[in-house]
Design an enzyme around this catalytic site. Sequence first.
Site, PDB file in Angstrom:
ATOM      1  N   LYS A   1     -42.360 -44.376 -44.997  1.00  0.00           N
ATOM      2  CA  LYS A   1     -42.279 -44.687 -46.426  1.00  0.00           C
ATOM      3  C   LYS A   1     -41.885 -43.445 -47.210  1.00  0.00           C
ATOM      4  O   LYS A   1     -41.032 -43.488 -48.099  1.00  0.00           O
ATOM      5  CB  LYS A   1     -43.638 -45.208 -46.929  1.00  0.00           C
ATOM      6  CG  LYS A   1     -43.980 -46.590 -46.446  1.00  0.00           C
ATOM      7  CD  LYS A   1     -45.452 -46.938 -46.691  1.00  0.00           C
ATOM      8  CE  LYS A   1     -45.779 -48.292 -46.066  1.00  0.00           C
ATOM      9  NZ  LYS A   1     -47.216 -48.580 -46.038  1.00  0.00           N
TER      10      LYS A   1
ATOM     11  N   GLN B   1     -53.208 -46.969 -47.851  1.00  0.00           N
ATOM     12  CA  GLN B   1     -52.773 -47.491 -46.548  1.00  0.00           C
ATOM     13  C   GLN B   1     -53.937 -48.147 -45.811  1.00  0.00           C
ATOM     14  O   GLN B   1     -55.004 -47.556 -45.646  1.00  0.00           O
ATOM     15  CB  GLN B   1     -52.192 -46.323 -45.714  1.00  0.00           C
ATOM     16  CG  GLN B   1     -51.648 -46.729 -44.366  1.00  0.00           C
ATOM     17  CD  GLN B   1     -50.417 -47.636 -44.464  1.00  0.00           C
ATOM     18  OE1 GLN B   1     -49.517 -47.399 -45.249  1.00  0.00           O
ATOM     19  NE2 GLN B   1     -50.392 -48.685 -43.640  1.00  0.00           N
TER      20      GLN B   1
ATOM     21  N   ASP C   1     -48.654 -52.766 -54.167  1.00  0.00           N
ATOM     22  CA  ASP C   1     -48.690 -53.786 -53.115  1.00  0.00           C
ATOM     23  C   ASP C   1     -49.371 -55.069 -53.614  1.00  0.00           C
ATOM     24  O   ASP C   1     -49.764 -55.907 -52.799  1.00  0.00           O
ATOM     25  CB  ASP C   1     -49.392 -53.249 -51.860  1.00  0.00           C
ATOM     26  CG  ASP C   1     -48.773 -53.803 -50.573  1.00  0.00           C
ATOM     27  OD1 ASP C   1     -47.791 -54.590 -50.659  1.00  0.00           O
ATOM     28  OD2 ASP C   1     -49.250 -53.455 -49.483  1.00  0.00           O
TER      29      ASP C   1
END
Length: 287
Positions: A52, A96, A119
């Site tokens: 990422k 994460q 997200d």
Amino acid sequence: MAILLDGKKTANDLNEITRNRILKLKQRGIVPGLAVVIVGEDQASQRYVRNKHKLALKLGVNSIIKAVPATVTENQLLNLIAELNHDQTIQAILVQDPLPTRLNEQKIMQSISPEKDVDGFTTTNVGKLYLNHSGNYPVACTPKGIMTLLQQYNISLRGKKAVVIGRSAIVGKPMAALLVNAGASVSILHRYTNDITEYTQDADIVISATGVLRLLDSEAIKSGAVIVDVGQNLDENGHLVGDVDFETVRQKAAAITPVPGGVGPMTIATLMQQTVDLTEWGATNDE
Ligand code: NAD
């Protein structure tokens, strides 16, 4: 033989659009900032975060990684997220998954400001998705990336029978919501579903997100179905494969995503897209 839903190419095209949007923002003196928080030494997570970061830098995002040891306390982590919530140079925050089990994951995820929740994990943004709100809000990157991929190949959803296998908060549930919002009739299957083939054999679209090797073979699907394989598994030879027995299923399906090169690149491209979305939405609010 199924056509391949080429996530790598579609992601590259999307990244090019994102890169141009970033150039335009920079002309206005705005640089999108993405902070990824990673806890502990999990190898797979470290690899995802590195990928990422690499793409973010390549596209011109101000990408920072906040790596904290597995021994971090809940309060320390909440303080770090609070700092990022207030940091004017950061518009997007991702924590994460997975977190060490001793930490209260729900509390930590929900502490992310909904305006920076790249997200789409906070109850505010999940609620908007479920209510099919109009307007701007982030959605879980993997399902959103799948929707972009289906659109790219003109796969219509309205009136279709769709099956989502897996009911996680990050893939299965938001995927089902997006499909319902797009006019499909959706069944959500999971580990307690007695006979998944009862549903999959009748489905126009099957999205599998379980992490179960060879969950679906050609017997399990309808001829001409569209198959999206989210799963990431290692086979007996250590190769990355999905949930679907690709070689047999591709003979019968109309379209299928490969693993690798399908959903994975779309997830990360969508993360970059939504980092820029959040930046643009924030900049508009400020003006
Ligand atoms: P998860 O473990 O949270 O959820 C797995 C789901 O699968 C659960 O809802 C469970 O009920 C269901 N399940 C398990 N065994 C089943 C069975 N035999 N039949 C039917 N359902 C079953 O996982 P997740 O985070 O949703 O991820 C799912 C998979 O997708 C994993 O392989 C993960 O690595 C992969 N993934 C890929 C991407 C990507 O970008 N390619 C992104 C996220 C997750």
